[in-house]
Design an enzyme around this catalytic site. Structure first.
Site, PDB file in Angstrom:
ATOM      1  CG  ASP A 128      -1.881   1.170   1.256  1.00 51.10           C
ATOM      2  OD1 ASP A 128      -1.723   2.099   0.431  1.00 51.10           O
ATOM      3  OD2 ASP A 128      -2.786   1.162   2.108  1.00 51.10           O
ATOM      4  CG  ASN A 179       1.342   3.784 -13.595  1.00 53.92           C
ATOM      5  OD1 ASN A 179       0.930   4.499 -14.518  1.00 53.92           O
ATOM      6  ND2 ASN A 179       0.690   2.696 -13.204  1.00 53.92           N
ATOM      7  CE1 TYR A 222      -9.393  13.268 -11.507  1.00 53.63           C
ATOM      8  CE2 TYR A 222      -7.878  14.205 -13.127  1.00 53.63           C
ATOM      9  CZ  TYR A 222      -8.188  13.227 -12.194  1.00 53.63           C
ATOM     10  OH  TYR A 222      -7.281  12.212 -11.932  1.00 53.63           O
ATOM     11  CB  THR A 281      -7.265   2.403 -18.137  1.00 53.79           C
ATOM     12  OG1 THR A 281      -7.999   3.593 -17.794  1.00 53.79           O
ATOM     13  CG2 THR A 281      -5.861   2.797 -18.593  1.00 53.79           C
TER      14      THR A 281
END
Length: 250
Positions: free
Chosen positions: A65, A88, A150, A188
Site C-alpha cells: 500500500d 504510476n 476534476y 483503461t
C-alpha cells in the site's frame, strides 16, 4: 530500435493493470528485470509469471500500500541496484470543489502526489550514490488542461509536473534523469467505465477524441520506456504530453 535496456532493473508502481502493466511488459520485452508494486497481489503474481515465461527475465511482485510510509520504505530498500523507477500508481477521484471532501482529497494525494514524492526521495538518494538512474513520473494531461470537474486531479497533476521539472532541472548533476509523461484519455478500465456512462446518456464519448479513440496503454508505455532508456540520455526536467493533440487545442 534497441533501447539498450537489457539487464537494467526497473520498479513500476501501480503495475497490476492499465498503463503500469503495459509498462512492465514493454520493459520486460526490452530485457529489463522488473519489480512490480501494487495492492492487488493476485494480479501482480499473474503478471510476474507471464513476464518470466514470455521474456526470460527476473520479475518480482511487491504487494504494498503505497500510502503507507513503512510500505514505501520497505519497497525502496527491497529493490537492490535500481536503474529505473516508474511512478504510476494513482486513483484521484473526479468532482468539483464541493464534491470532493477533505478526507477524499487527502486520501487520493497520499497515493499519487505524496506517494510519488516520497518514493522518489528514497530512490533518488540511492541513484545519486551510484551515479546513475532514471525516474519517470506518469502524471496526466489534467495538470496542463485543467478541469474544475476534476479539481483534485488537476491540482495534483500540476504539482507533480512542477516537482518533475524542478528536480529534473538539476538532477543530471547527480547522474540522474527525472522526466514526466502526461497521457490524455487512455483506454483503461477506469476510462472505459466513464465512456460507457456517457454512451448510456446518448452522447458519443469518442466524438471529441483525436482519431475517434482513446490512446492504448501500450502507446503510453512505449513512450515511458523510451524516456527511461539511454536513447533519451539528454532528456531531463521535461514532461512529455501524449494526448493526440487534445491539449494543443485547449
Amino acid at each position: 530500435m534497441d533501447l539498450n535496456l537489457r539487464g537494467k532493473r526497473a520498479l513500476v508502481t501501480g503495475a497490476s493493470k492499465g498503463i503500469g502493466a503495459a509498462t512492465a511488459e514493454v520493459l520486460a520485452e526490452e530485457g529489463c528485470h522488473v519489480h512490480l508494486a501494487a495492492r492487488d497481489a493476485s494480479a501482480l503474481e499473474d503478471l510476474v509469471g507471464r513476464l518470466r515465461a514470455a521474456y526470460g527475465i527476473e520479475a518480482h511482485a511487491h504487494p504494498v500500500d503505497l500510502r503507507r510510509a513503512e510500505d514505501l520504505a520497505d519497497l525502496a530498500s527491497g529493490v537492490p541496484d535500481l536503474d529505473i523507477l516508474v511512478n504510476n500508481a494513482g486513483d484521484i477521484p473526479g468532482g468539483a470543489l464541493d464534491a470532493v471532501d477533505r478526507e477524499s482529497w487527502r486520501h487520493a494525494w497520499e497515493l499519487k502526489v505524496f506517494g510519488y514524492i516520497d518514493l522518489t526521495r528514497l530512490v533518488y538518494a540511492r541513484m545519486k550514490a551510484q551515479g546513475h538512474g532514471v525516474i519517470v513520473n506518469n502524471i496526466g494531461m489534467a495538470g496542463e488542461r485543467v478541469d474544475s470537474g476534476y479539481i483534485a486531479g488537476s491540482s495534483g497533476n500540476a504539482a507533480l509536473m512542477a516537482f518533475t521539472r524542478a528536480l529534473g532541472g538539476r538532477s543530471l548533476r547527480d547522474g540522474v534523469r527525472v522526466v514526466g509523461v502526461n497521457p490524455g484519455p487512455v483506454a483503461t478500465d477506469r476510462i472505459r467505465a466513464l465512456l460507457d456512462g456517457a454512451a448510456r446518456s446518448g452522447a458519443d464519448p469518442m466524438a471529441a477524441f483525436p482519431a475517434g479513440r482513446a490512446a492504448a496503454p501500450r502507446e503510453v508505455a512505449d513512450l515511458i520506456a523510451f524516456l527511461a532508456s539511454a536513447r533519451s540520455s539528454y532528456t531531463s526536467g521535461v514532461v512529455v504530453t501524449i494526448d493526440g493533440g487534445l491539449s494543443a487545442t485547449a
